[in-house]
Design a protein around this motif. Structure first.
Motif, PDB file in Angstrom:
ATOM      1  N   TRP B  75       0.823  -1.197   0.000  1.00  0.00           N
ATOM      2  CA  TRP B  75       0.000   0.000   0.000  1.00  0.00           C
ATOM      3  C   TRP B  75       0.861   1.252   0.000  1.00  0.00           C
ATOM      4  CZ3 TRP B  75      -0.794   4.310   2.910  1.00  0.00           C
ATOM      5  CH2 TRP B  75      -1.958   5.046   2.608  1.00  0.00           C
ATOM      6  N   ALA B  76       1.893   1.257   0.836  1.00  0.00           N
ATOM      7  CA  ALA B  76       2.723   2.458   0.962  1.00  0.00           C
ATOM      8  C   ALA B  76       3.451   2.750  -0.342  1.00  0.00           C
ATOM      9  CB  ALA B  76       3.737   2.283   2.095  1.00  0.00           C
ATOM     10  N   VAL B  77       4.012   1.710  -0.956  1.00  0.00           N
ATOM     11  CA  VAL B  77       4.768   1.968  -2.175  1.00  0.00           C
ATOM     12  C   VAL B  77       3.846   2.370  -3.306  1.00  0.00           C
ATOM     13  CG1 VAL B  77       6.213   0.901  -3.933  1.00  0.00           C
ATOM     14  CG2 VAL B  77       6.665   0.484  -1.545  1.00  0.00           C
ATOM     15  N   LYS B  78       2.714   1.701  -3.412  1.00  0.00           N
ATOM     16  CA  LYS B  78       1.844   1.998  -4.535  1.00  0.00           C
ATOM     17  C   LYS B  78       1.185   3.358  -4.394  1.00  0.00           C
ATOM     18  CE  LYS B  78      -1.949   0.330  -7.272  1.00  0.00           C
ATOM     19  NZ  LYS B  78      -2.867   1.440  -7.026  1.00  0.00           N
ATOM     20  N   ASN B  79       0.677   3.666  -3.197  1.00  0.00           N
ATOM     21  CA  ASN B  79      -0.122   4.873  -3.078  1.00  0.00           C
ATOM     22  C   ASN B  79       0.659   6.105  -2.675  1.00  0.00           C
ATOM     23  OD1 ASN B  79      -2.759   3.969  -3.667  1.00  0.00           O
ATOM     24  ND2 ASN B  79      -2.677   2.771  -1.805  1.00  0.00           N
ATOM     25  N   VAL B  80       1.741   5.957  -1.969  1.00  0.00           N
ATOM     26  CA  VAL B  80       2.403   7.125  -1.412  1.00  0.00           C
ATOM     27  C   VAL B  80       3.794   7.312  -1.995  1.00  0.00           C
ATOM     28  CG1 VAL B  80       3.237   8.166   0.718  1.00  0.00           C
ATOM     29  CG2 VAL B  80       1.108   6.936   0.713  1.00  0.00           C
ATOM     30  N   ALA B  81       4.630   6.268  -1.910  1.00  0.00           N
ATOM     31  CA  ALA B  81       6.039   6.466  -2.226  1.00  0.00           C
ATOM     32  C   ALA B  81       6.240   6.810  -3.696  1.00  0.00           C
ATOM     33  CB  ALA B  81       6.840   5.218  -1.865  1.00  0.00           C
ATOM     34  N   GLY B  82       5.563   6.058  -4.580  1.00  0.00           N
ATOM     35  CA  GLY B  82       5.778   6.301  -5.998  1.00  0.00           C
ATOM     36  C   GLY B  82       5.321   7.690  -6.400  1.00  0.00           C
ATOM     37  N   ARG B  83       4.167   8.079  -5.856  1.00  0.00           N
ATOM     38  CA  ARG B  83       3.601   9.366  -6.202  1.00  0.00           C
ATOM     39  C   ARG B  83       4.480  10.511  -5.726  1.00  0.00           C
ATOM     40  NH1 ARG B  83      -0.326  11.561  -3.603  1.00  0.00           N
ATOM     41  NH2 ARG B  83      -0.530   9.701  -2.347  1.00  0.00           N
ATOM     42  N   LEU B  84       4.936  10.411  -4.472  1.00  0.00           N
ATOM     43  CA  LEU B  84       5.663  11.532  -3.901  1.00  0.00           C
ATOM     44  C   LEU B  84       7.118  11.558  -4.340  1.00  0.00           C
ATOM     45  CD1 LEU B  84       4.329  11.644  -0.262  1.00  0.00           C
ATOM     46  CD2 LEU B  84       3.732  13.082  -2.161  1.00  0.00           C
ATOM     47  N   MET B  85       7.723  10.367  -4.434  1.00  0.00           N
ATOM     48  CA  MET B  85       9.176  10.374  -4.637  1.00  0.00           C
ATOM     49  C   MET B  85       9.566  10.482  -6.108  1.00  0.00           C
ATOM     50  SD  MET B  85      10.127   7.557  -1.761  1.00  0.00           S
ATOM     51  CE  MET B  85      11.873   7.521  -1.902  1.00  0.00           C
ATOM     52  N   VAL B  86       8.823   9.803  -6.977  1.00  0.00           N
ATOM     53  CA  VAL B  86       9.232   9.852  -8.382  1.00  0.00           C
ATOM     54  C   VAL B  86       8.115  10.300  -9.302  1.00  0.00           C
ATOM     55  CG1 VAL B  86      11.106   8.186  -8.300  1.00  0.00           C
ATOM     56  CG2 VAL B  86       8.780   7.409  -8.555  1.00  0.00           C
ATOM     57  N   GLY B  87       6.946  10.640  -8.757  1.00  0.00           N
ATOM     58  CA  GLY B  87       5.911  11.186  -9.616  1.00  0.00           C
ATOM     59  C   GLY B  87       5.290  10.198 -10.574  1.00  0.00           C
ATOM     60  N   LEU B  88       5.192   8.926 -10.172  1.00  0.00           N
ATOM     61  CA  LEU B  88       4.570   7.921 -11.028  1.00  0.00           C
ATOM     62  C   LEU B  88       3.395   7.323 -10.294  1.00  0.00           C
ATOM     63  CD1 LEU B  88       7.781   5.970 -12.039  1.00  0.00           C
ATOM     64  CD2 LEU B  88       6.608   7.660 -13.417  1.00  0.00           C
ATOM     65  N   ARG B  89       2.392   6.900 -11.050  1.00  0.00           N
ATOM     66  CA  ARG B  89       1.325   6.150 -10.403  1.00  0.00           C
ATOM     67  C   ARG B  89       0.685   5.232 -11.404  1.00  0.00           C
ATOM     68  NH1 ARG B  89      -3.315  10.786  -9.647  1.00  0.00           N
ATOM     69  NH2 ARG B  89      -3.566  11.187 -11.852  1.00  0.00           N
ATOM     70  N   TRP B  90       0.019   4.191 -10.892  1.00  0.00           N
ATOM     71  CA  TRP B  90      -0.653   3.242 -11.770  1.00  0.00           C
ATOM     72  C   TRP B  90      -1.854   2.691 -11.037  1.00  0.00           C
ATOM     73  CZ3 TRP B  90      -0.485  -2.036 -10.265  1.00  0.00           C
ATOM     74  CH2 TRP B  90       0.415  -2.317  -9.240  1.00  0.00           C
ATOM     75  N   TRP B  91      -2.915   2.429 -11.819  1.00  0.00           N
ATOM     76  CA  TRP B  91      -4.117   1.859 -11.210  1.00  0.00           C
ATOM     77  C   TRP B  91      -4.932   1.177 -12.276  1.00  0.00           C
ATOM     78  CZ3 TRP B  91      -3.780   7.042 -12.370  1.00  0.00           C
ATOM     79  CH2 TRP B  91      -4.809   7.578 -13.151  1.00  0.00           C
ATOM     80  N   ASN B  92      -6.054   0.624 -11.849  1.00  0.00           N
ATOM     81  CA  ASN B  92      -6.926  -0.113 -12.751  1.00  0.00           C
ATOM     82  C   ASN B  92      -8.228   0.658 -12.884  1.00  0.00           C
ATOM     83  OD1 ASN B  92      -9.340  -2.158 -12.917  1.00  0.00           O
ATOM     84  ND2 ASN B  92      -7.615  -3.125 -13.905  1.00  0.00           N
ATOM     85  N   HIS B  93      -8.727   0.710 -14.096  1.00  0.00           N
ATOM     86  CA  HIS B  93      -9.950   1.469 -14.327  1.00  0.00           C
ATOM     87  C   HIS B  93     -10.952   0.573 -15.021  1.00  0.00           C
ATOM     88  CE1 HIS B  93     -12.587   4.717 -15.265  1.00  0.00           C
ATOM     89  NE2 HIS B  93     -12.464   4.512 -16.552  1.00  0.00           N
ATOM     90  N   ILE B  94     -12.158   0.517 -14.478  1.00  0.00           N
ATOM     91  CA  ILE B  94     -13.215  -0.277 -15.104  1.00  0.00           C
ATOM     92  C   ILE B  94     -14.082   0.685 -15.893  1.00  0.00           C
ATOM     93  CG2 ILE B  94     -15.045  -1.933 -14.717  1.00  0.00           C
ATOM     94  CD1 ILE B  94     -12.882  -3.087 -13.362  1.00  0.00           C
ATOM     95  N   ALA B  95     -14.148   0.469 -17.211  1.00  0.00           N
ATOM     96  CA  ALA B  95     -14.942   1.363 -18.049  1.00  0.00           C
ATOM     97  C   ALA B  95     -16.421   1.056 -17.873  1.00  0.00           C
ATOM     98  CB  ALA B  95     -14.520   1.185 -19.505  1.00  0.00           C
ATOM     99  N   GLU B  96     -17.248   1.865 -18.548  1.00  0.00           N
ATOM    100  CA  GLU B  96     -18.695   1.714 -18.393  1.00  0.00           C
ATOM    101  C   GLU B  96     -19.180   0.353 -18.841  1.00  0.00           C
ATOM    102  OE1 GLU B  96     -19.348   5.130 -16.532  1.00  0.00           O
ATOM    103  OE2 GLU B  96     -20.881   3.657 -17.040  1.00  0.00           O
ATOM    104  N   ASP B  97     -18.539  -0.172 -19.911  1.00  0.00           N
ATOM    105  CA  ASP B  97     -19.043  -1.441 -20.431  1.00  0.00           C
ATOM    106  C   ASP B  97     -18.476  -2.623 -19.656  1.00  0.00           C
ATOM    107  OD1 ASP B  97     -16.754  -1.544 -23.296  1.00  0.00           O
ATOM    108  OD2 ASP B  97     -16.472  -1.144 -21.171  1.00  0.00           O
ATOM    109  N   GLY B  98     -17.749  -2.362 -18.591  1.00  0.00           N
ATOM    110  CA  GLY B  98     -17.250  -3.450 -17.760  1.00  0.00           C
ATOM    111  C   GLY B  98     -15.855  -3.907 -18.100  1.00  0.00           C
TER     112      GLY B  98
END
Lengths: 193, 203
Positions: B75-98
């Motif tokens: 959780w810490a690396v994905k949500n906080v460390a990457g964003r703050l330290m190197v400005g990168l982030r990644w996640w999953n997005h479910i579109a309207e059609d699923g």
């Protein structure tokens, strides 16, 4: 990976308290499991933190109190973990192979969250076991576990059944039934030292 | 919503950000988010240390602790460390059609303000991110070949969780360039050239 969300704001800035946001999302999904209705919340914004919390709690409660708990026949922490996650992955693969249109992590999310009633059953069983052992004790636990088992099945089929074609629904639901049955069995046969 | 973000930003920036008012000189070697950097390394290293303590404590206790620490680390690396330290982030997005698709983002550098990713933080981040999954893979082989199957579950969990973060951030870093191998060859090509011109200059 463990959640689907759009983080607001620019990467590189501190988003407003991601921990609270995640905890609130988990709590909201718990409510959806306890009062299952036709809604998309579990599916659209999936996350695996809830299942992880539930799995860890369940595994901790299934530990015996004795110090030399290595060979007393009870499930170890890792065993419960492996059963839950491996079982969920297998069911997900099964439903995908049957032609379901749900993604891998969404299915894991639903199956994991629907362990909540059984975790509550485990908690109640542990409290009931503080009283005198006997047939009444066992009947109460049996009743609680059966009710919660039915609740888990109803909750998970409410979310998962729609993703399957109609003629395959029974084939997709049966492994879910087995999965929760195994967990209920572990809960029912739990006896502290 | 943007205003709400900025007011909450100041609330959070004061917790995570150690620097004073921005100045004009670029700070490449200062660590801007010491708390984030600390927790990034702390969770990873403590998970491995606890795993190595398996001789001393009971296995179910160790398994439980390592599981919890690994989850916190993820959780810490994905949500906080990457964003703050190197400005990168990644996640999953479910579109309207699923349909689900994965989004990998990196922050654009603007030319006016100072370079907002400091070298020291970047080095700490990538070092922690790459070294730890490699060590977990080594643990996995160790557990497999010494037939200690009860540790295999924990070690596989370590490999999966930390490997997932590694994969996600590498994809963010590679970004719009689809081909990872072309990126690697260009990087090594540059290193090679730099070495050669460096040798020419010194000789």
């Amino acid at each position: 990976m463990a959640e689907a969300e759009e983080s607001p704001g620019d990467p590189g800035t501190a988003s407003p308290r991601p921990l609270m946001r995640d905890l609130k999302a988990v709590g909201k999904k718990f409510m959806h499991v306890l009062y299952p209705r036709k809604s998309n919340t579990l599916l659209r914004d999936w996350d695996l933190w809830g299942p992880l919390i539930l799995c860890v709690t369940l595994a901790l409660m299934l530990q015996r109190d004795s110090v030399d708990s290595e060979k007393d026949g009870g499930p170890q922490f890792a065993e419960v973990f492996v059963i839950v996650w491996f079982g969920a992955v297998t069911i997900t693969l099964n439903s995908k192979l049957l032609g379901g249109n749900i993604s891998f992590f969404q299915s894991l999310c639903v199956l994991g969250y629907c362990i909540l009633p059984l975790t509550v059953a485990m908690l109640i069983c542990r409290l009931v076991l503080l009283a005198d052992p006997g047939p009444v004790n066992f009947m109460v636990r049996l009743f609680v576990v059966i009710v919660m088992f039915a609740w888990s099945i109803v909750a998970s089929t409410a979310f998962l059944a729609d993703s399957q074609p109609p003629n395959r629904r029974a084939l997709a639901v049966y492994p879910v039934f087995l999965f929760y049955f195994v967990i209920s069995w572990m809960i029912l046969t739990f006896t502290p030292q | 919503m943007l205003q709400q973000d900025s007011s909450d930003d100041t609330e959070d920036v004061s917790l995570f950000d150690a620097e004073e008012e921005t100045t004009n000189r670029p700070r490449k070697s200062k660590i801007r988010h010491p708390v984030a950097a600390f927790f990034h390394l702390f969770f990873r290293v403590s998970a491995m240390v606890v795993c190595l303590l398996c001789e001393l404590l009971s296995s179910s206790f160790i398994t439980c602790m390592v599981t919890i620490i690994l989850s916190c680390d993820f959780w810490a690396v994905k949500n906080v460390a990457g964003r703050l330290m190197v400005g990168l982030r990644w996640w999953n997005h479910i579109a309207e059609d699923g349909k689900s698709h994965w989004v990998f983002e990196s922050r654009k550098e603007s030319s006016q303000e100072t370079k907002t990713v400091s070298e020291a933080e970047s080095r700490i981040f990538w070092l922690g991110l790459i070294a730890c999954p490699v060590l977990w893979v080594i643990f996995a082989f160790n557990a497999l070949f010494s037939f200690r199957v009860e540790w295999l579950a924990v070690v596989i969990m370590g490999v999966v969780l930390q490997g997932a973060n590694l994969y996600g951030y590498i994809r963010c870093k590679v970004g719009s360039r689809k081909n990872l191998t072309s990126m690697a060859t260009s990087h090594f090509g540059k290193q090679f050239l730099r070495q050669n011109t460096g040798d020419d200059q010194t000789s």
